[in-house]
Design a protein around this motif. Structure first.
Motif, PDB file in Angstrom:
ATOM      1  N   THR A  39       0.835  -1.198   0.000  1.00 14.58           N
ATOM      2  CA  THR A  39       0.000   0.000   0.000  1.00 14.58           C
ATOM      3  C   THR A  39       0.863   1.239   0.000  1.00 14.58           C
ATOM      4  O   THR A  39       1.972   1.248   0.540  1.00 14.58           O
ATOM      5  CB  THR A  39      -0.924   0.015   1.223  1.00 14.58           C
ATOM      6  OG1 THR A  39      -0.158   0.011   2.412  1.00 14.58           O
ATOM      7  CG2 THR A  39      -1.867  -1.194   1.213  1.00 14.58           C
ATOM      8  N   ALA A  40       0.324   2.285  -0.612  1.00 14.55           N
ATOM      9  CA  ALA A  40       0.990   3.591  -0.632  1.00 14.55           C
ATOM     10  C   ALA A  40      -0.082   4.656  -0.546  1.00 14.55           C
ATOM     11  O   ALA A  40      -1.197   4.459  -1.044  1.00 14.55           O
ATOM     12  CB  ALA A  40       1.830   3.753  -1.898  1.00 14.55           C
ATOM     13  N   GLY A  41       0.266   5.793   0.053  1.00 13.57           N
ATOM     14  CA  GLY A  41      -0.757   6.808   0.274  1.00 13.57           C
ATOM     15  C   GLY A  41      -1.249   7.451  -1.001  1.00 13.57           C
ATOM     16  O   GLY A  41      -2.438   7.767  -1.148  1.00 13.57           O
ATOM     17  N   THR A  42      -0.335   7.671  -1.975  1.00 14.37           N
ATOM     18  CA  THR A  42      -0.714   8.348  -3.216  1.00 14.37           C
ATOM     19  C   THR A  42      -0.228   7.544  -4.408  1.00 14.37           C
ATOM     20  O   THR A  42       0.649   6.673  -4.282  1.00 14.37           O
ATOM     21  CB  THR A  42      -0.102   9.763  -3.285  1.00 14.37           C
ATOM     22  OG1 THR A  42       1.338   9.635  -3.313  1.00 14.37           O
ATOM     23  CG2 THR A  42      -0.537  10.594  -2.081  1.00 14.37           C
ATOM     24  N   LEU A  43      -0.788   7.879  -5.535  1.00 15.82           N
ATOM     25  CA  LEU A  43      -0.353   7.228  -6.777  1.00 15.82           C
ATOM     26  C   LEU A  43       1.101   7.565  -7.056  1.00 15.82           C
ATOM     27  O   LEU A  43       1.877   6.715  -7.513  1.00 15.82           O
ATOM     28  CB  LEU A  43      -1.252   7.679  -7.941  1.00 15.82           C
ATOM     29  CG  LEU A  43      -0.851   7.167  -9.333  1.00 15.82           C
ATOM     30  CD1 LEU A  43      -0.883   5.639  -9.380  1.00 15.82           C
ATOM     31  CD2 LEU A  43      -1.789   7.748 -10.395  1.00 15.82           C
ATOM     32  N   ARG A  44       1.478   8.783  -6.767  1.00 17.48           N
ATOM     33  CA  ARG A  44       2.867   9.204  -7.012  1.00 17.48           C
ATOM     34  C   ARG A  44       3.844   8.351  -6.222  1.00 17.48           C
ATOM     35  O   ARG A  44       4.865   7.889  -6.755  1.00 17.48           O
ATOM     36  CB  ARG A  44       3.005  10.676  -6.647  1.00 17.48           C
ATOM     37  CG  ARG A  44       4.399  11.228  -6.874  1.00 17.48           C
ATOM     38  CD  ARG A  44       4.424  12.713  -6.571  1.00 17.48           C
ATOM     39  NE  ARG A  44       5.748  13.264  -6.790  1.00 17.48           N
ATOM     40  CZ  ARG A  44       6.095  14.539  -6.613  1.00 17.48           C
ATOM     41  NH1 ARG A  44       5.132  15.402  -6.216  1.00 17.48           N
ATOM     42  NH2 ARG A  44       7.318  14.959  -6.828  1.00 17.48           N
ATOM     43  N   SER A  45       3.542   8.148  -4.938  1.00 16.80           N
ATOM     44  CA  SER A  45       4.445   7.341  -4.119  1.00 16.80           C
ATOM     45  C   SER A  45       4.440   5.892  -4.572  1.00 16.80           C
ATOM     46  O   SER A  45       5.462   5.199  -4.514  1.00 16.80           O
ATOM     47  CB  SER A  45       4.040   7.444  -2.638  1.00 16.80           C
ATOM     48  OG  SER A  45       2.720   6.967  -2.450  1.00 16.80           O
ATOM     49  N   GLY A  46       3.287   5.424  -5.052  1.00 16.11           N
ATOM     50  CA  GLY A  46       3.228   4.064  -5.556  1.00 16.11           C
ATOM     51  C   GLY A  46       4.068   3.871  -6.790  1.00 16.11           C
ATOM     52  O   GLY A  46       4.764   2.862  -6.972  1.00 16.11           O
ATOM     53  N   ILE A  47       4.044   4.884  -7.682  1.00 19.86           N
ATOM     54  CA  ILE A  47       4.872   4.821  -8.906  1.00 19.86           C
ATOM     55  C   ILE A  47       6.341   4.858  -8.522  1.00 19.86           C
ATOM     56  O   ILE A  47       7.174   4.131  -9.095  1.00 19.86           O
ATOM     57  CB  ILE A  47       4.503   5.971  -9.851  1.00 19.86           C
ATOM     58  CG1 ILE A  47       3.076   5.781 -10.390  1.00 19.86           C
ATOM     59  CG2 ILE A  47       5.504   6.067 -11.001  1.00 19.86           C
ATOM     60  CD1 ILE A  47       2.575   6.933 -11.242  1.00 19.86           C
ATOM     61  N   ALA A  48       6.703   5.713  -7.567  1.00 20.23           N
ATOM     62  CA  ALA A  48       8.091   5.789  -7.133  1.00 20.23           C
ATOM     63  C   ALA A  48       8.571   4.455  -6.583  1.00 20.23           C
ATOM     64  O   ALA A  48       9.690   3.992  -6.886  1.00 20.23           O
ATOM     65  CB  ALA A  48       8.248   6.888  -6.065  1.00 20.23           C
ATOM     66  N   TYR A  49       7.707   3.800  -5.825  1.00 19.43           N
ATOM     67  CA  TYR A  49       8.051   2.478  -5.293  1.00 19.43           C
ATOM     68  C   TYR A  49       8.270   1.484  -6.428  1.00 19.43           C
ATOM     69  O   TYR A  49       9.242   0.719  -6.423  1.00 19.43           O
ATOM     70  CB  TYR A  49       6.934   2.007  -4.367  1.00 19.43           C
ATOM     71  CG  TYR A  49       7.055   0.566  -3.953  1.00 19.43           C
ATOM     72  CD1 TYR A  49       7.915   0.189  -2.915  1.00 19.43           C
ATOM     73  CD2 TYR A  49       6.344  -0.435  -4.622  1.00 19.43           C
ATOM     74  CE1 TYR A  49       8.023  -1.153  -2.558  1.00 19.43           C
ATOM     75  CE2 TYR A  49       6.452  -1.771  -4.271  1.00 19.43           C
ATOM     76  CZ  TYR A  49       7.308  -2.121  -3.216  1.00 19.43           C
ATOM     77  OH  TYR A  49       7.433  -3.440  -2.866  1.00 19.43           O
ATOM     78  N   ALA A  50       7.359   1.508  -7.418  1.00 20.04           N
ATOM     79  CA  ALA A  50       7.475   0.556  -8.513  1.00 20.04           C
ATOM     80  C   ALA A  50       8.733   0.775  -9.335  1.00 20.04           C
ATOM     81  O   ALA A  50       9.451  -0.173  -9.706  1.00 20.04           O
ATOM     82  CB  ALA A  50       6.235   0.638  -9.399  1.00 20.04           C
ATOM     83  N   LEU A  51       9.062   2.044  -9.630  1.00 21.71           N
ATOM     84  CA  LEU A  51      10.238   2.323 -10.430  1.00 21.71           C
ATOM     85  C   LEU A  51      11.519   1.936  -9.678  1.00 21.71           C
ATOM     86  O   LEU A  51      12.483   1.485 -10.279  1.00 21.71           O
ATOM     87  CB  LEU A  51      10.266   3.809 -10.796  1.00 21.71           C
ATOM     88  CG  LEU A  51       9.139   4.288 -11.729  1.00 21.71           C
ATOM     89  CD1 LEU A  51       9.229   5.784 -11.952  1.00 21.71           C
ATOM     90  CD2 LEU A  51       9.206   3.551 -13.059  1.00 21.71           C
ATOM     91  N   LYS A  52      11.474   2.119  -8.372  1.00 23.82           N
ATOM     92  CA  LYS A  52      12.647   1.774  -7.583  1.00 23.82           C
ATOM     93  C   LYS A  52      12.877   0.268  -7.594  1.00 23.82           C
ATOM     94  O   LYS A  52      13.994  -0.210  -7.678  1.00 23.82           O
ATOM     95  CB  LYS A  52      12.437   2.270  -6.148  1.00 23.82           C
ATOM     96  CG  LYS A  52      13.649   2.063  -5.250  1.00 23.82           C
ATOM     97  CD  LYS A  52      13.381   2.653  -3.871  1.00 23.82           C
ATOM     98  CE  LYS A  52      14.587   2.465  -2.941  1.00 23.82           C
ATOM     99  NZ  LYS A  52      14.332   3.019  -1.597  1.00 23.82           N
ATOM    100  N   ARG A  53      11.731  -0.496  -7.530  1.00 28.63           N
ATOM    101  CA  ARG A  53      11.844  -1.958  -7.533  1.00 28.63           C
ATOM    102  C   ARG A  53      12.255  -2.503  -8.877  1.00 28.63           C
ATOM    103  O   ARG A  53      12.902  -3.555  -8.948  1.00 28.63           O
ATOM    104  CB  ARG A  53      10.518  -2.572  -7.114  1.00 28.63           C
ATOM    105  CG  ARG A  53      10.140  -2.339  -5.664  1.00 28.63           C
ATOM    106  CD  ARG A  53      11.108  -3.038  -4.718  1.00 28.63           C
ATOM    107  NE  ARG A  53      11.159  -4.455  -4.958  1.00 28.63           N
ATOM    108  CZ  ARG A  53      10.359  -5.321  -4.387  1.00 28.63           C
ATOM    109  NH1 ARG A  53       9.490  -4.921  -3.477  1.00 28.63           N
ATOM    110  NH2 ARG A  53      10.476  -6.605  -4.650  1.00 28.63           N
ATOM    111  N   THR A  54      11.903  -1.799  -9.973  1.00 26.53           N
ATOM    112  CA  THR A  54      12.225  -2.321 -11.296  1.00 26.53           C
ATOM    113  C   THR A  54      13.473  -1.707 -11.868  1.00 26.53           C
ATOM    114  O   THR A  54      13.905  -2.104 -12.948  1.00 26.53           O
ATOM    115  CB  THR A  54      11.058  -2.005 -12.264  1.00 26.53           C
ATOM    116  OG1 THR A  54      10.854  -0.590 -12.291  1.00 26.53           O
ATOM    117  CG2 THR A  54       9.796  -2.726 -11.828  1.00 26.53           C
TER     118      THR A  54
END
Length: 402
Positions: A387-402
């Protein structure tokens, strides 16, 4: 004294005879050929031609000839010549056109025979009878004209026209019907549908005809008609017919070939179904958008309310997208979701588990405080979801993982 009484009796007999002649509706007269005069005539002669007794007495035959159509004079002269050599009792018949009482042209059927002969045996007097047949001739002309028009329609109309008696035998068929079944002109008359169509088709026609007879009212129907190039469809209107000389239980019909119309309808229906399917696909894409934002990363923003059908489409679209793009992370953003209930919560859990089976991970973003509270109250097991609070933080998490 006896002579006077005999004369009186003779005069009374003559008067009685004249009254009888005057009562006859047909024209009756005796013509003297040598003197060209009318020896006797009844009232119908003057009444039909509009002549006065005085005119007939003075002018005689000339008064009659003056009313005969000029084009018929030659035929009248030829008939007079035939009478000169006619035997006793031989009748000469013909038709004459003459000017009537109102000045209009009338048609008379005339009969003539020798009434008296001279000492040499030649015709001296002739007896004429004539009947005004104008109205009858006009009716016959109208009938002939109607028959000719009907025959023309039957020969050239592209529609099927037919009539049958109470037993189903054809009384009338158009040339188009004969062409359809491959029959020669006139050969269908007196025969039935079973002589030209398969038994099952003829049975359908008979049932419809019987229904029209029972109801006594027109009936509209679509009829299948076998054809060498494939079955045709005709739109038919069948109706009962009555009238003088028409057999009891007669039925007539008019049929129009609508095979092309039906084919066009099927094409339109197929095109409509394709359009509806395309629209539904578009709607599904709009309500369940799937956006690849980076290599191996997908985003699915959700808005509005959910039902079972939409939840199933979301999971289906998400799984197809993960497989198609070989995604490792799928972000589901619920910022625009109005409320979360058990159904939505279960959908999110099912989506996470299904994506996990494909080797990817679900990131849930946009959880509002009220929705978080609802998820806690529902005791939803969110294991397997990041879970992430915002879409922006979720995208940042995804880009960091990939």
């Amino acid at each position: 004294m006896n002579e006077t009484r005999a004369k009186e009796q003779q005069d009374a007999l003559s008067a009685r005879t004249q009254r009888m002649l005057d009562a006859a509706p047909a024209i009756l007269c005796v013509v003297g050929l040598d003197e060209r005069r009318l020896i006797a005539h009844n009232a119908a002669l003057a009444r039909s031609l509009g002549c006065t007794d005085e005119e007939l007495s003075i002018r005689g035959v000339d008064a009659l000839l003056g009313r005969i159509h000029p084009d018929d004079m030659a035929g009248l002269a030829a008939s007079a010549e035939r009478l000169k050599g006619a035997r006793d009792g031989e009748v000469i018949e013909g038709e004459l056109r003459a000017r009537g009482r109102e000045g209009d042209e009338r048609i008379f059927a005339v009969r003539a025979e020798v009434f008296a002969r001279s000492e040499d045996g030649g015709a001296r007097e002739i007896f004429l009878s004539a009947e005004d047949v104008t109205e009858r001739k006009r009716r016959e002309q109208r009938l002939h004209r109607s028959e000719a028009l009907l025959a023309t329609f039957c020969d050239h109309a592209p529609i099927l026209m037919y009539a049958k008696d109470g037993e189903g035998a054809f009384l009338l068929v158009s040339r188009s019907v004969e062409t359809l079944v491959g029959a020669t002109p006139g050969s269908m008359l007196g025969k039935t549908d079973s002589d030209f169509f398969p038994a099952e088709v003829a049975s359908i026609y008979k049932d419809v005809d019987d229904l029209v007879r029972r109801n006594g009212a027109p009936l509209e129907a679509e009829d299948p008609v076998p054809d060498a190039r494939g079955e045709k469809t005709f739109y038919s209107i069948k109706f009962p017919v009555w009238g003088e000389g028409i057999p009891e239980g007669a039925v007539a019909g008019i049929s129009v070939d609508i095979t092309r119309v039906k084919a066009a309808e099927r094409e339109r229906e197929a095109a409509r179904d394709e359009l509806i399917a395309a629209q539904q696909d578009t709607i599904r894409e709009l309500v369940t958008p799937l956006l690849p934002i980076a290599e191996g990363v997908l985003v699915m923003p959700l808005i509005g309310f959910f039902d079972g059908a939409r939840a199933s489409r979301i999971i289906e679209t998400l799984l197809e997208g993960v497989e198609r793009h070989s995604a490792r992370i799928a972000i589901i953003d619920i910022t625009g979701v109005k409320a979360v209930d058990v159904q939505v919560a279960e959908m999110l859990v099912h989506a996470a588990r299904a994506v996990g089976l494909l080797g990817a991970q679900v990131v849930l973003t946009g959880i509002q405080p009220a929705i978080a509270q609802t998820l806690i109250e529902l005791d939803v097991d969110l294991r397997g979801l990041v879970t992430a609070g915002t879409l922006r933080s979720g995208i940042a998490y995804a880009l960091k993982r990939t």
